[in-house]
Design an enzyme around this catalytic site. Structure first.
Site, PDB file in Angstrom:
ATOM      1  CG  HIS A 257      23.783  18.212  31.226  1.00 54.91           C
ATOM      2  ND1 HIS A 257      22.835  19.054  31.764  1.00 54.91           N
ATOM      3  CD2 HIS A 257      23.981  18.618  29.951  1.00 54.91           C
ATOM      4  CE1 HIS A 257      22.481  19.928  30.833  1.00 54.91           C
ATOM      5  NE2 HIS A 257      23.158  19.696  29.733  1.00 54.91           N
ATOM      6  CD  GLU A 316      28.538  18.670  23.010  1.00 54.09           C
ATOM      7  OE1 GLU A 316      28.072  18.269  21.921  1.00 54.09           O
ATOM      8  OE2 GLU A 316      28.893  19.829  23.207  1.00 54.09           O
TER       9      GLU A 316
END
Ligand code: ACO
Length: 382
Positions: A257, A316
């Site tokens: 991320h 996700e």
């Protein structure tokens, strides 16, 4: 091709990392501590407790003062019916074979641009109604009419499957929608704010957000997470499969991320929702064991092979498992992400409009100089 560059060109971070481009009251992403605050509420305190309508009311407060609380839930239900009325008779034949996100963009673009709450609610509603309609068309089924009196998540699940969901299924979708409703100045929210700053209208801003979300580095990752799990097949294959992927230079979907340097708190919220769903209907979460093994193998490998980078599980990974367990097709995952994130896009758009400032950063010219140009490097101003 490139002309001589001036050694005095300023540094540019192509990903705008660390650049502060907005002041927001909507959400705070603490990447070092792995905390997400939605307008004063820690995500882990509300994720499995709130309905989507509640987080929508929270994010819309002050930005759409015309609507609040209970009236918002009913108005959203009515907006689902208005969105359904925007579907035209030939749409099923025209759009069924198109990728879901493209069909969604086409249908959403029918919402007339405006900056008012009616436009905003129609966009939130349309995201769910059009995604569900396309899911049914792609299976050769007709779109169903919304029920304005049902909660948003429960009605959305019924619009997709044709059956009333269980309480746990509705809770799981609410958890997902709340979890992804807003997340600082991510790429799609930034895109929405830029368009809103031009006063193009909320539909244009939301379409910009949706287009940015589509990419595999942002909201397009969860479908590929399931592809990865399918390709790995069994827990004992996880390490060798992932090792080969990293050796090829592939990125492991569902990990890493830009902001979080520890575990993404949204991953834990979704893992908790998945556990609730598993307790209710174990058959729907059959991939959970494989996913756990893949997650552990991936984290171990990323620590070994990408030393110096803190790469952890992102939202996700568990999105893929949760939405799969809820019966969404993997091609639809990004549209379901947009169903939640549209709340943030709209609130940010109104926040940006409130600043009365056009977003207009600068670029540094690094191309060839025209022959007749004088000394010095120009900065684009037009
Ligand atoms: N798998 C393998 N290596 C990775 C991964 C990954 N998932 N993520 C980062 N890296 C490595 C790469 O080697 C990269 O180095 P490179 O520039 O030599 O290729 C380096 O770490 C980059 O690290 P960061 O600066 O921390 O990551 P960045 O901010 O550039 O990218 C991103 C963040 C796009 C999310 C990235 O981690 C990625 O591609 N992940 C996979 C896709 C994904 O899961 N996307 C969803 C993100 S969550 C969301 O948007 C809702």
């Amino acid at each position: 091709m490139n002309a001589v560059l001036s050694p005095t060109l300023p540094d540019v971070d192509e990903g705008l990392e660390g650049v502060i481009a907005a002041r927001t009251v909507l959400s705070d992403v603490d990447g070092a501590r792995g905390r997400l605050i939605l307008r004063g509420h820690a995500l882990d305190e509300i994720a499995t407790r709130w309905r989507y309508e509640q987080v929508l009311a929270l994010l819309f407060e002050d930005f759409f003062p015309e609507i609040e609380g209970e009236s918002l839930a009913l108005a959203l239900g009515q907006a689902r019916s208005r969105a359904h009325a925007l579907i035209e008779p030939g749409d099923a034949a025209r759009l069924a074979a198109r990728p879901p996100i493209e069909a969604l963009r086409t249908l959403l673009s029918r919402v007339p641009d405006g900056e008012d709450v009616a436009t905003a609610l129609l966009l939130v509603a349309g995201m769910a109604v059009f995604t569900a309609a396309h899911a049914r068309w792609s299976r050769g089924e007709a779109a169903l009419a919304p029920d304005a009196n049902q909660p948003h998540a429960a009605d959305t699940l019924r619009l997709v499957s044709g059956r009333a969901p269980t309480r746990m299924q509705a809770l799981a979708l609410d958890t997902y929608l709340v979890t992804v409703s807003d997340h600082g100045l991510n790429a799609s929210t930034f895109a929405a704010r830029v368009v809103a700053s031009t006063r193009a209208g909320l539909t244009s801003a939301v379409l910009a957000g949706l287009s940015a979300l589509k990419g595999p580095l942002h909201g397009g990752a969860p479908g590929p997470v399931l592809d990865m799990l399918d390709a790995i097949g069994s827990a004992d294959q996880a390490r060798s499969w992932l090792e080969a992927a990293l050796a090829r230079g592939d990125r492991l979907m569902g990990f890493g991320h830009r902001v979080y340097r520890v575990r993404d708190p949204r991953a834990d919220a979704l893992k908790a929702a998945l556990a609730l769903l598993a307790a209710d209907a174990p058959q729907s979460t059959g991939r959970a064991h494989l996913a756990e093994a893949v997650e552990q193998a991936a984290l171990a490998l990323l620590r070994e092979k990408k030393q110096g980078r803190a790469l952890e599980t992102n939202v996700e990974f568990y999105t893929a498992l949760l939405l799969d367990a809820l019966g969404f097709a993997r091609e639809d995952f990004t549209c379901v992400f947009a169903m939640g994130r549209v709340a943030g896009w709209l609130a940010h758009a109104r926040e940006q409009i409130g600043t009365r400032r056009l977003v207009r950063p600068q670029s540094v010219y690094a191309g060839p100089r025209a022959q007749e140009q004088g000394q010095g490097q120009g900065q684009a101003q037009g």
